[in-house]
Each structure stands twice: as structure tokens, then as C-alpha cells.
Design a protein around this motif. Structure first.
Motif, mmCIF file in Angstrom:
data_model
loop_
_atom_site.group_PDB
_atom_site.id
_atom_site.type_symbol
_atom_site.label_atom_id
_atom_site.label_comp_id
_atom_site.label_asym_id
_atom_site.label_seq_id
_atom_site.Cartn_x
_atom_site.Cartn_y
_atom_site.Cartn_z
ATOM 1 N N PHE A 178 0.803 -1.236 0.108
ATOM 2 C CA PHE A 178 -0.007 0.138 -0.049
ATOM 3 C C PHE A 178 0.887 1.255 -0.039
ATOM 4 O O PHE A 178 0.598 2.103 -0.772
ATOM 5 C CB PHE A 178 -1.007 0.011 1.325
ATOM 6 N N LEU A 179 1.865 1.262 0.807
ATOM 7 C CA LEU A 179 2.770 2.456 0.827
ATOM 8 C C LEU A 179 3.339 2.773 -0.327
ATOM 9 O O LEU A 179 3.690 3.897 -0.593
ATOM 10 C CB LEU A 179 3.647 2.479 2.305
ATOM 11 N N ILE A 180 3.909 1.779 -1.127
ATOM 12 C CA ILE A 180 4.688 2.038 -2.320
ATOM 13 C C ILE A 180 3.790 2.440 -3.362
ATOM 14 O O ILE A 180 3.971 3.385 -3.993
ATOM 15 C CB ILE A 180 5.405 0.638 -2.657
ATOM 16 N N GLU A 182 1.743 7.231 -6.522
ATOM 17 C CA GLU A 182 0.262 7.871 -6.747
ATOM 18 C C GLU A 182 0.470 8.936 -6.485
ATOM 19 O O GLU A 182 -0.058 10.236 -7.173
ATOM 20 C CB GLU A 182 -0.779 6.982 -6.174
ATOM 21 N N SER A 183 0.826 9.736 -5.184
ATOM 22 C CA SER A 183 0.666 10.639 -4.654
ATOM 23 C C SER A 183 1.811 11.723 -5.488
ATOM 24 O O SER A 183 1.642 12.825 -5.613
ATOM 25 C CB SER A 183 1.023 10.717 -3.353
ATOM 26 N N ASN A 184 2.926 11.135 -5.624
ATOM 27 C CA ASN A 184 4.098 12.028 -6.127
ATOM 28 C C ASN A 184 4.261 11.887 -7.562
ATOM 29 O O ASN A 184 4.719 13.013 -8.288
ATOM 30 C CB ASN A 184 5.615 11.379 -5.654
ATOM 31 N N PRO A 228 -0.025 14.693 -8.999
ATOM 32 C CA PRO A 228 0.098 16.099 -9.527
ATOM 33 C C PRO A 228 -0.416 16.254 -10.881
ATOM 34 O O PRO A 228 -0.659 17.167 -11.365
ATOM 35 C CB PRO A 228 1.501 16.167 -9.371
ATOM 36 N N ARG A 229 -0.304 15.121 -11.762
ATOM 37 C CA ARG A 229 -0.670 15.243 -13.375
ATOM 38 C C ARG A 229 -1.954 15.213 -13.557
ATOM 39 O O ARG A 229 -2.705 15.739 -14.378
ATOM 40 C CB ARG A 229 -0.017 14.177 -14.058
ATOM 41 N N VAL A 230 -2.726 14.407 -12.854
ATOM 42 C CA VAL A 230 -4.365 14.256 -12.928
ATOM 43 C C VAL A 230 -4.970 15.282 -12.276
ATOM 44 O O VAL A 230 -5.889 15.962 -13.066
ATOM 45 C CB VAL A 230 -4.646 13.001 -12.334
ATOM 46 N N VAL A 231 -4.945 15.632 -11.067
ATOM 47 C CA VAL A 231 -5.413 16.675 -10.458
ATOM 48 C C VAL A 231 -4.917 17.802 -10.316
ATOM 49 O O VAL A 231 -5.528 19.011 -10.702
ATOM 50 C CB VAL A 231 -5.884 16.113 -8.877
ATOM 51 N N GLY A 232 -3.662 17.799 -10.136
ATOM 52 C CA GLY A 232 -2.867 19.080 -10.512
ATOM 53 C C GLY A 232 -3.191 20.091 -9.391
ATOM 54 O O GLY A 232 -3.466 19.672 -8.327
ATOM 55 N N GLY A 233 -3.168 21.310 -9.791
ATOM 56 C CA GLY A 233 -3.528 22.599 -9.024
ATOM 57 C C GLY A 233 -4.926 22.909 -9.168
ATOM 58 O O GLY A 233 -5.127 24.008 -9.519
#
Length: 402
Positions: A308-310, A315-317, A321-326
Motif C-alpha cells: 500500500f505504501l509503495i 500515486e501521490s508523487n 500532481p498530473r491528474v488533479v494538479g492545481g
């Protein structure tokens, strides 16, 4: 001669008295007023659902329409093809989900319910052994847990679950909770959503006319500006967050399959659904999955945690950022605040809309504050507060101590 000023004053007095009477009536009968208002609003519930469906379907439809517009110039044909392709993709997704995921979910849930006593005993034993190794003078009493499970009548629950999947269960649902009426409302809402999508420009124009008629030109411009900003935040966040959750769900399922984790479909779906709530939602799903894995095979709990952590870090890094972004552009403090406030107000649904709602409130509030400071000729930095002097004076005045 008629005194027009006196007439205006008399009309205002009557208006104030009427307003006071209505306000007093609402205050002293607020339960009846709110229940009546809620009943009136509930009559148009299919229309509200249709708006939500149309808003969600409009997200992929706009992208499809943009791609097709390069080759198709007729507006009606372009809109019709876009809606058709959107519905076709939605049907494919529902078919894949119902054909592969739902049956495996049913098998996992049935297996958990049928073996819940064994899992509970194994979980209690594992926890007690861990507490003993940590020299903690406490042990969980399995007899009380066993009594609670017996009171739940798991056997009948499992039997009822099986019956609900058969014809008798379907009849029971239709007669017991009126699902037929719900089904009709869903179909009605879906058809209304298609009409909204097919003529969305016309409906938006009609709504703008109504708002302008009620609020006037200047106020309506402010309302349209806020609505446009709300559409930006909700559109970007919902589309990005849903796509991100689907990607996370598939990654978790693949990782759990490779590591031979029990109930990979069920745990991946739980993590994917809870991940709709930003920041800590996925960890709630992890906690539920960890308990399930620990109850079934304690030795796999550590592997499950590492897996899970891997995946969560990847997914987080890389993906988030690419899918949801700012899409929202607010800090983590406001995200947590929005989750707490909207969660307490509207429950799980409130947590789903908390972040884009807070982003909208933050944007509107910042705009009001900035405009107010500009009109007062005040500039605020992280170190000082300045009064902006005339253009000829290049030296601003500083208020010390801020």
C-alpha cells in the motif's frame, strides 16, 4: 395635491411591517416552515439528480466534442455523436464493473460473513499476542465479541443476502423499500439529464435571463462570475479526483494480486472509494483493508502495508500532481478545515464536495478582501502593511508592528 414622498414612506412602512410579520412567523414556526419547504423542494428531486448526472457526463462529453469538432461542423450532429459516444463509454464501464468486479465483491463479502467467527477469533488472538509481546497488561475478551456476533444472527444475514440476489429477494426489495419508484426516478432523471446536455446552451441562457431579471444587471454579473469560478473548481476537481481514484484502484488491485493479498478486489474498491476524500481518505480504506488482512492471514498484514505504501507514494508523487494538479489551489490547512466543516454538515457527501467548495469560498473571499484593500489604498505583505500614496510619491508609508 398627492404627496409622493409620503406615499413612498407609507409603502416602505407597510413593507417593513410585512417583513417583520413573516420573519416572526418563520422564527416561531421554523420546524413547520422548514419541513414544508423541504417537502416542496423534494418534489423536484429527479431534476436535481438530473443536474448532477448532466454535470458529470458533461465532463467527458466536452472533451469528445472538442475532438470531433475538427471533422464535424454541424452542431446538432456533433452534439448527438458526443452524447452517444459518452453514453457508450459509460455503458462499457458499467458492464465491465458489473461483469468482473461485482461478482468478485459478492464472493469476498459472502466469504467474510460465512467465516466471520474464525476471522474474529484469529484477529483477537493476534492482537492479544502482540499486546503480550509489548508487555501491555490488557487482553481483548473474545467471549463478548462472540456474543455480539451471535446477536447479529450472521447465519440469517447470509441467508437473506443470498435470497436478495434471487427472484424472491428482488420481489422483497420492490415491495419492502419501494425500489421500483426509485428506479423510475433514476430513469426520469437520466432522461432529463440527456435533454439538459443536448440543449445546454439554451438552458444556460434561460437561467441567465432569469437571474438577470431577478437581480439586475450589475448583481447578475457578479453571480455569473462566481458561477463560472465554481464550475472551474468543481469540474477540475471532480474529473481529476474520480480519474485519480480509478487509477489508484487499479494499481492497488494489481499490487494486491501480485502479492497474493486476500480479498484484492474488495480492498482495492474500498481504498478507491475512500480516496474520493482527499488527503486521508485512502488511509481510511487502508485501515479497513488492514483489519481484513490481519483477520484472514496475519502474516500478510506486513506485506499489505508495504504494498500500500509503495503504491500510495507512486500515486501521490507521480500520478496525483498530473491528474488533479492545481485544480483547487488551496493549502492543506484549508483542505482539512473544509473536510471537517462540510463533513459535519453533510456527512460523506459533504466531504466529497468539501475541497472545491472551500476553494470557491477562498477565491471569492480573497477577491472581496483584495478589492476592499485596494479601494482603501492598503497593501499587505508578509512583513508590513503599507498605505499606497499618490503616484508621484514613490515612498510608501509603513505601519510598524504588523
Amino acid at each position: 395635491m398627492i404627496d409622493k414622498t409620503q406615499i413612498v414612506k407609507n409603502n416602505k412602512t407597510i413593507l417593513y411591517i410585512t417583513y417583520a410579520i413573516l420573519l416572526a412567523f418563520v422564527v416561531f414556526n421554523y420546524e413547520t416552515v422548514f419541513s414544508t419547504l423541504g417537502y416542496i423542494l423534494s418534489l423536484a428531486a429527479p431534476f436535481y439528480i438530473a443536474i448532477i448526472i448532466a454535470f458529470i457526463l458533461n465532463i467527458p462529453m466536452k472533451k469528445i466534442e472538442l475532438l470531433l469538432s475538427k471533422k464535424i461542423t454541424k452542431k446538432n450532429l456533433l452534439r448527438g455523436l458526443s452524447i452517444t459516444i459518452t453514453l457508450f463509454l459509460m455503458i462499457i464501464i458499467l458492464f465491465l464493473f458489473s461483469s468482473f468486479i461485482i461478482p468478485r465483491l459478492g464472493e469476498s463479502i459472502t466469504l467474510i460473513i460465512s467465516n466471520i467467527f474464525n476471522y474474529a477469533n484469529r484477529l483477537v488472538t493476534t492482537i492479544n499476542d502482540l499486546l503480550a509481546q509489548l508487555s501491555i497488561n490488557y487482553a481483548i475478551n473474545y467471549d463478548s465479541i462472540n456474543e455480539t456476533l451471535n446477536n447479529m444472527n450472521i447465519g440469517n444475514l447470509l441467508s437473506d443476502t443470498g435470497n436478495l440476489l434471487g427472484d424472491a429477494g428482488i420481489n422483497l426489495i420492490f415491495q419492502g423499500i419501494g425500489i421500483f419508484g426509485v428506479f423510475i426516478n433514476v430513469i426520469t432523471s437520466f432522461i432529463m439529464a440527456l435533454y439538459l446536455l443536448a440543449n445546454k446552451e439554451t438552458h444556460i441562457r434561460q437561467l441567465k435571463k432569469l437571474i438577470t431579471f431577478i437581480f439586475g444587471y450589475k448583481d447578475s454579473l457578479v453571480i455569473f462570475d462566481i458561477a463560472s469560478e465554481a464550475n472551474h473548481y468543481f469540474n477540475g476537481f471532480i474529473s481529476g479526483q474520480m480519474l485519480e481514484c480509478c487509477i489508484l484502484m487499479m494499481m492497488m488491485y494489481g499490487g494486491f494480486r501480485l502479492c497474493n493479498i486476500p480479498f484484492p478486489e474488495l480492498i482495492a474498491v474500498i481504498i478507491g472509494i475512500t480516496a474520493l476524500v482527499p488527503m486521508f481518505g485512502g488511509f481510511v480504506g487502508f485501515g479497513i483493508g488492514f483489519i481484513l488482512v490481519l483477520a484472514v492471514e496475519p502474516a500478510d498484514a506486513f506485506i499489505f502495508t508495504i504494498c500500500f505504501l509503495i503504491i500510495q507514494q507512486i500515486e501521490s508523487n507521480l500520478i496525483y500532481p498530473r491528474v488533479v494538479g492545481g485544480a483547487v489551489g488551496i493549502s492543506g490547512v484549508f483542505v482539512l478545515l473544509s473536510l471537517v466543516v462540510f463533513g459535519n454538515l453533510l456527512g460523506f457527501f459533504g466531504m466529497l464536495i468539501a475541497v472545491p467548495s472551500m476553494a470557491l469560498i477562498y477565491a471569492v473571499g480573497s477577491r472581496i478582501i483584495n478589492i476592499g484593500l485596494y479601494r482603501k489604498r492598503i497593501e499587505v505583505t508578509d512583513k508590513s502593511v503599507y498605505i499606497i500614496e499618490d503616484v508621484d510619491d514613490d515612498t510608501p508609508h509603513t505601519y510598524r508592528g504588523h
